[in-house]
Design a protein around this motif. Structure first.
Motif, short mmCIF file in Angstrom:
data_model
loop_
_atom_site.label_atom_id
_atom_site.label_comp_id
_atom_site.label_asym_id
_atom_site.label_seq_id
_atom_site.Cartn_x
_atom_site.Cartn_y
_atom_site.Cartn_z
N LEU A 102 14.85 30.78 1.02
CA LEU A 102 13.76 29.93 1.52
C LEU A 102 12.43 30.38 0.92
O LEU A 102 11.64 29.54 0.47
N LEU A 103 12.19 31.68 0.88
CA LEU A 103 10.96 32.19 0.28
C LEU A 103 10.93 31.95 -1.23
O LEU A 103 9.88 31.65 -1.79
N LEU A 104 12.08 32.08 -1.88
CA LEU A 104 12.13 31.86 -3.33
C LEU A 104 11.87 30.40 -3.69
O LEU A 104 11.28 30.11 -4.72
N ASP A 105 12.30 29.48 -2.84
CA ASP A 105 12.13 28.05 -3.12
C ASP A 105 10.80 27.50 -2.62
O ASP A 105 10.44 26.37 -2.95
N SER A 106 10.08 28.26 -1.83
CA SER A 106 8.83 27.78 -1.24
C SER A 106 7.70 27.80 -2.26
O SER A 106 7.71 28.55 -3.23
N SER A 107 6.69 26.96 -2.02
CA SER A 107 5.55 26.91 -2.92
C SER A 107 4.41 27.82 -2.47
O SER A 107 3.47 28.04 -3.21
N GLY A 108 4.45 28.30 -1.24
CA GLY A 108 3.38 29.15 -0.74
C GLY A 108 2.23 28.38 -0.14
O GLY A 108 1.29 28.96 0.37
N ALA A 109 2.29 27.04 -0.19
CA ALA A 109 1.20 26.23 0.37
C ALA A 109 1.29 26.21 1.89
O ALA A 109 2.34 26.47 2.47
N LYS A 110 0.17 25.92 2.51
CA LYS A 110 0.15 25.79 3.96
C LYS A 110 1.03 24.64 4.40
O LYS A 110 1.15 23.63 3.69
N ILE A 111 1.61 24.76 5.58
CA ILE A 111 2.43 23.69 6.12
C ILE A 111 1.50 22.60 6.65
O ILE A 111 0.60 22.87 7.46
N LYS A 112 1.71 21.38 6.18
CA LYS A 112 0.86 20.26 6.56
C LYS A 112 1.64 19.35 7.50
O LYS A 112 2.81 19.05 7.24
N PRO A 113 1.01 18.87 8.57
CA PRO A 113 1.72 17.95 9.46
C PRO A 113 1.98 16.62 8.77
O PRO A 113 1.12 16.10 8.05
N LEU A 114 3.19 16.09 8.97
CA LEU A 114 3.54 14.82 8.33
C LEU A 114 3.00 13.63 9.11
O LEU A 114 2.66 12.61 8.53
N LYS A 115 2.95 13.74 10.43
CA LYS A 115 2.45 12.64 11.25
C LYS A 115 0.98 12.91 11.56
O LYS A 115 0.64 13.78 12.35
N LYS A 116 0.14 12.16 10.93
CA LYS A 116 -1.29 12.34 11.13
C LYS A 116 -1.92 10.96 11.25
O LYS A 116 -1.67 10.09 10.41
N THR A 117 -2.70 10.75 12.27
CA THR A 117 -3.35 9.46 12.44
C THR A 117 -4.46 9.31 11.42
O THR A 117 -5.15 10.27 11.08
#
Length: 139
Positions: A102-117
């Motif tokens: 999971l760490l090897l495949d991750s981009s290191g970016a912050k997790i962003k919420p997908l549902k946003k008004t």
């Protein structure tokens, strides 16, 4: 007369694209305690699997450190100057392998919420229309 072209202007910055791929992770650090029982599965993972991980990912610097009297963790350092830490206590060897992948495949970016008004500071160009409140058209 044309000005001379400097060599520095001919270079380009490396980027992901059609012909090249730059991985996001640059360093993977596994920290464990040599005596605590919560690090037993991490020690087993290190003895049996860490060399395979290092061989499959030659672009990643793999570091193993002892962390006396603390829970085991794995930490990924990324090219965007961020890091992610995952606790390994209570995980089986296969689960530790999954967390490392999971760490090897991750981009290191912050997790962003997908549902946003969506909020706008300006009103819509046509306003809000409702069929219930509109006047009846005349023919």
């Amino acid at each position: 007369m044309l000005p001379p072209i400097l060599r520095a202007k001919l270079g380009s910055a490396p980027a992901n694209g059609h012909s090249a791929f730059l991985p996001h992770i640059r360093k993977l650090v596994v920290e464990y305690c040599d005596k605590w029982p919560s690090s037993a599965n991490t020690r087993t993972f290190l003895l049996n699997h860490i060399q395979d991980v290092a061989k499959q990912n030659p672009h990643v610097e793999v570091v193993v450190r002892q962390r006396a009297h603390k829970e085991p963790i794995v930490r990924g350092f990324y090219v965007n100057n961020r890091d992610k830490v995952v606790a390994l206590n209570g995980l089986e060897v296969t689960q530790i392998q999954t967390k490392v992948e999971l760490l090897l495949d991750s981009s290191g970016a912050k997790i962003k919420p997908l549902k946003k008004t969506v909020e706008s500071s300006t009103e819509a160009a046509r306003g809000i229309w409702s069929g219930l409140h509109a006047e009846r058209p005349t023919l």
